[in-house]
Write a protein that holds these residues in place. Structure first.
Motif, PDB file in Angstrom:
ATOM      1  N   ASP A 135      -1.659  10.657   0.014  1.00 37.65           N
ATOM      2  CA  ASP A 135      -2.597  10.356  -0.931  1.00 37.65           C
ATOM      3  C   ASP A 135      -3.060  11.700  -1.602  1.00 37.65           C
ATOM      4  OD1 ASP A 135      -2.902   7.873  -0.474  1.00 37.65           O
ATOM      5  OD2 ASP A 135      -4.891   8.003   0.522  1.00 37.65           O
ATOM      6  N   HIS A 160       0.846  -1.324   0.087  1.00 37.12           N
ATOM      7  CA  HIS A 160       0.045  -0.067  -0.013  1.00 37.12           C
ATOM      8  C   HIS A 160       0.877   1.301  -0.156  1.00 37.12           C
ATOM      9  CE1 HIS A 160      -3.845   1.768  -0.214  1.00 37.12           C
ATOM     10  NE2 HIS A 160      -3.601   2.499   0.955  1.00 37.12           N
ATOM     11  N   ASP A 178      -5.967   4.009   6.264  1.00 40.44           N
ATOM     12  CA  ASP A 178      -5.216   3.152   5.584  1.00 40.44           C
ATOM     13  C   ASP A 178      -3.431   3.831   5.521  1.00 40.44           C
ATOM     14  OD1 ASP A 178      -6.183   5.033   4.023  1.00 40.44           O
ATOM     15  OD2 ASP A 178      -5.371   4.246   1.989  1.00 40.44           O
ATOM     16  N   HIS A 179      -3.530   4.937   6.322  1.00 40.88           N
ATOM     17  CA  HIS A 179      -2.177   5.671   6.569  1.00 40.88           C
ATOM     18  C   HIS A 179      -1.831   5.836   8.115  1.00 40.88           C
ATOM     19  CE1 HIS A 179      -1.996   6.629   2.093  1.00 40.88           C
ATOM     20  NE2 HIS A 179      -3.360   6.513   2.443  1.00 40.88           N
ATOM     21  N   HIS A 215      -1.525  11.790   6.307  1.00 40.86           N
ATOM     22  CA  HIS A 215      -2.839  12.217   6.745  1.00 40.86           C
ATOM     23  C   HIS A 215      -3.708  11.281   7.480  1.00 40.86           C
ATOM     24  CE1 HIS A 215      -3.607   9.801   3.142  1.00 40.86           C
ATOM     25  NE2 HIS A 215      -4.850   9.751   3.314  1.00 40.86           N
ATOM     26  N   HIS A 263       0.348   2.911  -3.286  1.00 44.32           N
ATOM     27  CA  HIS A 263      -1.299   3.006  -3.341  1.00 44.32           C
ATOM     28  C   HIS A 263      -2.054   2.395  -4.304  1.00 44.32           C
ATOM     29  CE1 HIS A 263      -4.907   5.049  -1.759  1.00 44.32           C
ATOM     30  NE2 HIS A 263      -4.440   5.322  -0.766  1.00 44.32           N
TER      31      HIS A 263
HETATM   32 MN    MN Z   1      -5.374   5.973   1.173  1.00 42.46          MN
END
Ligand code: MN
Ligand code: NI
Length: 226
Positions: free
Chosen positions: A143, A9, A54-55, A50, A191
């Motif tokens: 992102d 990711h 998923d981060h 951020h 990503h």
């Molecule tokens: Mn993301």
């Protein structure tokens, strides 16, 4: 030499020549692409672009267990401290700081950035980082959409980690335009392929970039010597 390790990711770790461990966007236990469990991760510094899960999902437990310092926007650091994080360094878009391992500057990103706790949800401003380690300039875009601000990075980045997943961020065509703006030596796509919504062909992206830069398509668990 410094080594960049891809965990899948947008999660990467950079180990400097002297052994300092920098983790960016820790997402392990909920990450279908992750090469290891959160419990096995070691870190001295944890950077978060951020607040999306998923981060950011594993940032607080990772920092609490390892004693690493969390580096993110002022608001995310404030949120983390409200959840018991004691080692944190707030910064913000456009600002840089000389950390013991090298300088880091926060860059703009065009995206969302919600953080979520058991007591509510807050919108925060997303960003990216240019991390200087051992003479290398590594840009983790976080992102983001393709933005004109990327022109400001022209000639100032050696290795660019760019999202190519489309749907939530830039897709491959916009990432090629980002490469044209930034002119990095090396591009690492991130990503993508974590879920069906962001399925992309890394080799096809590399062909699109062509001679503009070297594209290093990494699989989860791969190392790249900076
Ligand atoms: Mn993301
Ligand atoms: Ni996001």
């Amino acid at each position: 030499m410094a080594t960049l390790h891809y965990h899948g990711h947008s999660t990467v770790s950079i180990t400097t020549q002297d052994g300092t461990r920098i983790v960016v966007d820790p997402f392990f236990n909920g990450n279908p692409a992750a090469d290891m469990k959160l419990e096995a991760v070691e870190a001295d510094w944890v950077f978060c672009t951020h607040g999306h899960g998923d981060h950011f999902a594993d940032a607080i437990p990772l920092v609490k267990r390892t004693g690493a310092t969390l580096v993110s926007t002022f608001e995310i650091v404030q949120f983390a401290m409200s959840k018991g994080v004691e080692t944190a360094h707030p910064m913000h878009i456009g600002g840089g700081f000389d950390f013991p391992f090298g300088r880091v500057q926060m860059t703009p990103a065009l995206h969302g950035g919600q953080v979520e706790g058991d007591d509510g949800r807050w919108t925060t401003v997303p960003g990216g980082f240019v991390i200087h380690v051992d003479g290398h300039r590594v840009y983790h875009a976080g992102d983001t959409a393709l933005i004109m601000d990327m022109q400001l990075l022209k000639g100032r980045v050696d290795v660019a980690l760019l999202p190519i997943g489309d749907n939530f961020t830039m897709g491959p065509d916009e990432a090629v335009r980002a490469v044209e703006m930034i002119e990095p030596k090396v591009v690492i796509p991130i990503h993508f392929n974590t879920w069906p919504l962001i399925e992309q062909d890394g080799a096809a992206f590399a062909r699109k970039v062509g001679a503009r830069a070297h594209v290093q398509v990494m699989s989860s668990g791969d190392d790249y010597a900076l």
